[in-house]
Motif scaffolding. Structure first.
Motif, PDB file in Angstrom:
ATOM      1  N   SER A 256       6.465  -2.425   3.638  1.00 26.99           N
ATOM      2  CA  SER A 256       7.391  -2.464   4.771  1.00 26.99           C
ATOM      3  C   SER A 256       7.225  -1.229   5.652  1.00 26.99           C
ATOM      4  O   SER A 256       7.178  -1.327   6.885  1.00 26.99           O
ATOM      5  CB  SER A 256       8.825  -2.561   4.245  1.00 26.99           C
TER       6      SER A 256
ATOM      7  N   ASP B  29       5.965  -0.763   9.526  1.00 25.34           N
ATOM      8  CA  ASP B  29       6.868  -0.176  10.518  1.00 25.34           C
ATOM      9  C   ASP B  29       6.362   1.150  11.081  1.00 25.34           C
ATOM     10  O   ASP B  29       6.505   1.428  12.275  1.00 25.34           O
ATOM     11  CB  ASP B  29       8.255   0.055   9.906  1.00 25.34           C
TER      12      ASP B  29
ATOM     13  N   ARG C 201      13.707   3.863   0.602  1.00 21.70           N
ATOM     14  CA  ARG C 201      13.787   2.455   0.973  1.00 21.70           C
ATOM     15  C   ARG C 201      13.821   1.557  -0.257  1.00 21.70           C
ATOM     16  O   ARG C 201      14.473   0.499  -0.243  1.00 21.70           O
ATOM     17  CB  ARG C 201      12.635   2.058   1.884  1.00 21.70           C
TER      18      ARG C 201
ATOM     19  N   PRO D   8       4.579  -9.738   7.776  1.00 24.15           N
ATOM     20  CA  PRO D   8       4.743  -8.346   7.348  1.00 24.15           C
ATOM     21  C   PRO D   8       3.586  -7.832   6.500  1.00 24.15           C
ATOM     22  O   PRO D   8       3.174  -6.679   6.650  1.00 24.15           O
ATOM     23  CB  PRO D   8       6.063  -8.366   6.560  1.00 24.15           C
ATOM     24  N   SER D   9       3.050  -8.649   5.607  1.00 22.13           N
ATOM     25  CA  SER D   9       1.933  -8.188   4.784  1.00 22.13           C
ATOM     26  C   SER D   9       0.695  -7.952   5.642  1.00 22.13           C
ATOM     27  O   SER D   9      -0.022  -6.962   5.462  1.00 22.13           O
ATOM     28  CB  SER D   9       1.623  -9.218   3.686  1.00 22.13           C
TER      29      SER D   9
END
Length: 204
Positions: A24, A28, A42, A101-102
């Protein structure tokens, strides 16, 4: 005489949380801004828990690459078999993965691959090479079906598919959406199908 266990057993849930947090944050923030402290925060674990598992950022990122490779193993292996319009169904899942996301996390590692042999080796062997081989088999099937000419440069075709997707994701900032993936597949087919195939399309 019984012996006392050495510490608590490693928690799979904590492992998953840490690796998920790493992916993640890579998506980001990118590799350069990724810190072990941010990953621990996180993931909701203590820094000691994180460092017991992975002692450095490169080691953690390699583990995260392993993790995402396993998550997408079925997608890597399941490039659709050739059929009518097969190129479109080859391009679509490639573009779709890098929108997620990956895929975005792996995009964040591409620049780092040139600086870190450890990260580069992990990304190439665990993801890039298996994915390229799956695509190679699918494009070769297209040739066998007569959809693409026998003399087509398969490696160049793969470069065109993967390169177009990565360019859109990394340089233009506009990921290849389904409509764009369809247009790319059409251009590729027209470009490498060969004169006989193109004439057949025009005469329909």
């Amino acid at each position: 005489m019984s012996t006392r266990p050495r510490g608590r057993a490693r928690s799979p849930a904590a492992d998953r949380a840490i690796l998920g947090a790493t992916l993640s944050l890579l998506a980001d923030e990118g590799y350069e801004r990724l810190t072990m402290e941010a990953v621990a925060a996180r993931a909701g674990v203590g820094k000691a828990t994180l460092y017991r598992r992975w002692s450095s950022k490169p080691a953690l990122v390699v583990a995260a690459v392993d993790h995402v490779a396993k998550l997408v193993a079925s997608e890597v292996a399941a490039v659709p078999a050739a059929s009518s319009g097969g190129l479109q169904r080859i391009v679509q899942p490639t573009a779709s993965f890098y929108r997620g996301p990956s895929g975005r996390a792996l995009l964040g590692l591409i620049v780092e691959m040139w600086r870190s042999p450890q990260v580069s080796g992990a990304v190439r062997t665990r993801f890039i090479e298996p994915r390229r081989e799956a695509l190679r088999v699918a494009v070769r099937d297209e040739v066998q079906r007569g959809e693409l000419r026998g003399g087509a440069d398969l490696e160049l075709a793969l470069d065109m598919i993967i390169g177009a997707v990565l360019y859109r994701a990394l340089v233009s900032g506009s990921p290849l959406d389904p409509a764009g993936a369809t247009r790319l597949a059409t251009v590729l087919r027209d470009g490498i199908a060969g004169p006989r195939r193109r004439r057949a399309r025009i005469s329909r």
